[in-house]
Design a protein around this motif. Structure first.
Motif, mmCIF file in Angstrom:
data_model
loop_
_atom_site.group_PDB
_atom_site.id
_atom_site.type_symbol
_atom_site.label_atom_id
_atom_site.label_comp_id
_atom_site.label_asym_id
_atom_site.label_seq_id
_atom_site.Cartn_x
_atom_site.Cartn_y
_atom_site.Cartn_z
ATOM 1 N N ASP A 137 0.855 -1.189 0.000
ATOM 2 C CA ASP A 137 0.000 0.000 0.000
ATOM 3 C C ASP A 137 0.893 1.242 0.000
ATOM 4 O OD1 ASP A 137 -1.885 1.931 0.361
ATOM 5 O OD2 ASP A 137 -2.557 1.249 2.328
ATOM 6 N N ASP A 151 1.957 -5.894 3.505
ATOM 7 C CA ASP A 151 1.198 -6.946 4.170
ATOM 8 C C ASP A 151 1.968 -8.243 4.014
ATOM 9 O OD1 ASP A 151 -1.067 -5.773 5.301
ATOM 10 O OD2 ASP A 151 -2.076 -5.678 3.358
ATOM 11 N N ARG A 157 5.447 -13.505 10.417
ATOM 12 C CA ARG A 157 5.342 -12.296 11.234
ATOM 13 C C ARG A 157 6.712 -11.829 11.712
ATOM 14 N NH1 ARG A 157 0.043 -13.148 15.165
ATOM 15 N NH2 ARG A 157 -1.481 -13.486 13.492
ATOM 16 N N CYS A 167 6.957 0.492 11.043
ATOM 17 C CA CYS A 167 5.762 -0.341 10.885
ATOM 18 C C CYS A 167 4.545 0.567 10.893
ATOM 19 C CB CYS A 167 5.669 -1.399 11.995
ATOM 20 S SG CYS A 167 5.750 -0.720 13.661
ATOM 21 N N SER A 171 -0.365 -1.709 14.502
ATOM 22 C CA SER A 171 -0.629 -3.081 14.046
ATOM 23 C C SER A 171 0.190 -4.080 14.861
ATOM 24 C CB SER A 171 -0.270 -3.213 12.554
ATOM 25 O OG SER A 171 1.067 -2.790 12.321
ATOM 26 N N ARG A 174 -0.620 -7.947 14.234
ATOM 27 C CA ARG A 174 -0.097 -8.404 12.950
ATOM 28 C C ARG A 174 0.709 -7.264 12.334
ATOM 29 N NH1 ARG A 174 -3.593 -10.442 7.678
ATOM 30 N NH2 ARG A 174 -1.797 -11.038 6.403
ATOM 31 N N LYS A 176 2.870 -4.648 10.315
ATOM 32 C CA LYS A 176 3.062 -4.429 8.887
ATOM 33 C C LYS A 176 4.343 -3.627 8.675
ATOM 34 C CE LYS A 176 -1.866 -4.427 7.714
ATOM 35 N NZ LYS A 176 -2.949 -3.675 7.034
#
Length: 223
Positions: A137, A151, A157, A167, A171, A174, A176
């Motif tokens: 993104d 992502d 992870r 990051c 998040s 999870r 990113k």
């Protein structure tokens, strides 16, 4: 792309290529290197503008209270000056932290992976193979700087603590990984997209102002 600099000893140890902990394997090439702009770190991580506005508000409030309450304006101005001095010190410290964070961070895109060398007190290198990326993104800003948020596949992870501030948002569950506040973000996204496509990734395009970038599905990410 400029020819990589020769090996040198840094605070991160001997780096055959600055930003990379070891020489690239045969067949892997460095496509791009960059770092976050310290101004982006200062504004978006340490919220330096909000801190400045907060101390200006407190100083103004002191003077306004004195004016409305009939108190000594000399005392009110003195108190406001102290607040502004404290605010200036706080802003100076945050500015220094932002500059150190930017200086010790290096983002590298090779023909096979994304490498983040990050950390101030405890520097680490995070390797993210293209096969671990599920999507990207691009978040562009008017000045040309932007963030590229990745992502990862659910099975791959990276520790949020190891990544911060590289990051996205909060998040934590999870994390990113992201290339934060890079100059010419659209061009960097293009280079990353083409590298992933050449590595055999599946095309995924999403997010605001995201150019057609290829992102893959596959294997592992390691910190």
């Amino acid at each position: 792309m400029k020819k990589p600099a020769p090996a040198r000893l840094t605070e991160h140890g001997l780096e055959p290529i600055p930003g990379l902990p070891e020489a690239l394997p045969e067949g892997e090439v460095l496509l791009w290197q960059g770092a976050p702009a310290w101004t982006e770190i200062a504004q978006r991580i340490f919220l330096i503008r909000w801190v400045m506005a907060y101390f200006l508000f407190l100083a103004g409030w002191d003077i306004l209270n004195a004016a409305l309450g009939g108190a000594s304006m000399t005392a009110a101005i003195g108190s406001a000056a102290v607040l502004l001095l404290v605010g200036s010190i706080a802003i100076g410290i945050l500015t220094l932290l932002a500059k150190v964070t930017a200086k010790t961070s290096v983002y590298s895109i090779t023909s096979r992976r994304l490498v983040l060398r990050v950390g101030v007190a405890l520097p680490i290198t995070i390797n993210i193979p293209f096969v671990a990326i599920a999507g990207a993104d691009l978040r562009n800003r008017k000045d040309g700087h932007g963030d590229i948020v990745l992502d990862l596949l659910p099975s791959h992870r990276i520790s949020w603590i190891a990544l911060w501030p590289h990051c996205a948002g909060w998040s934590v569950g999870r994390p990113k990984p992201m290339l934060r506040g890079v100059a010419e973000a659209t061009e960097v996204a293009r280079i990353l997209g083409e590298a992933v496509a050449n590595a055999g990734g599946a095309a995924i395009s999403r997010g605001q102002n995201t150019p057609e970038a290829e992102m893959p599905n596959g294997a592992t990410a390691m910190a």
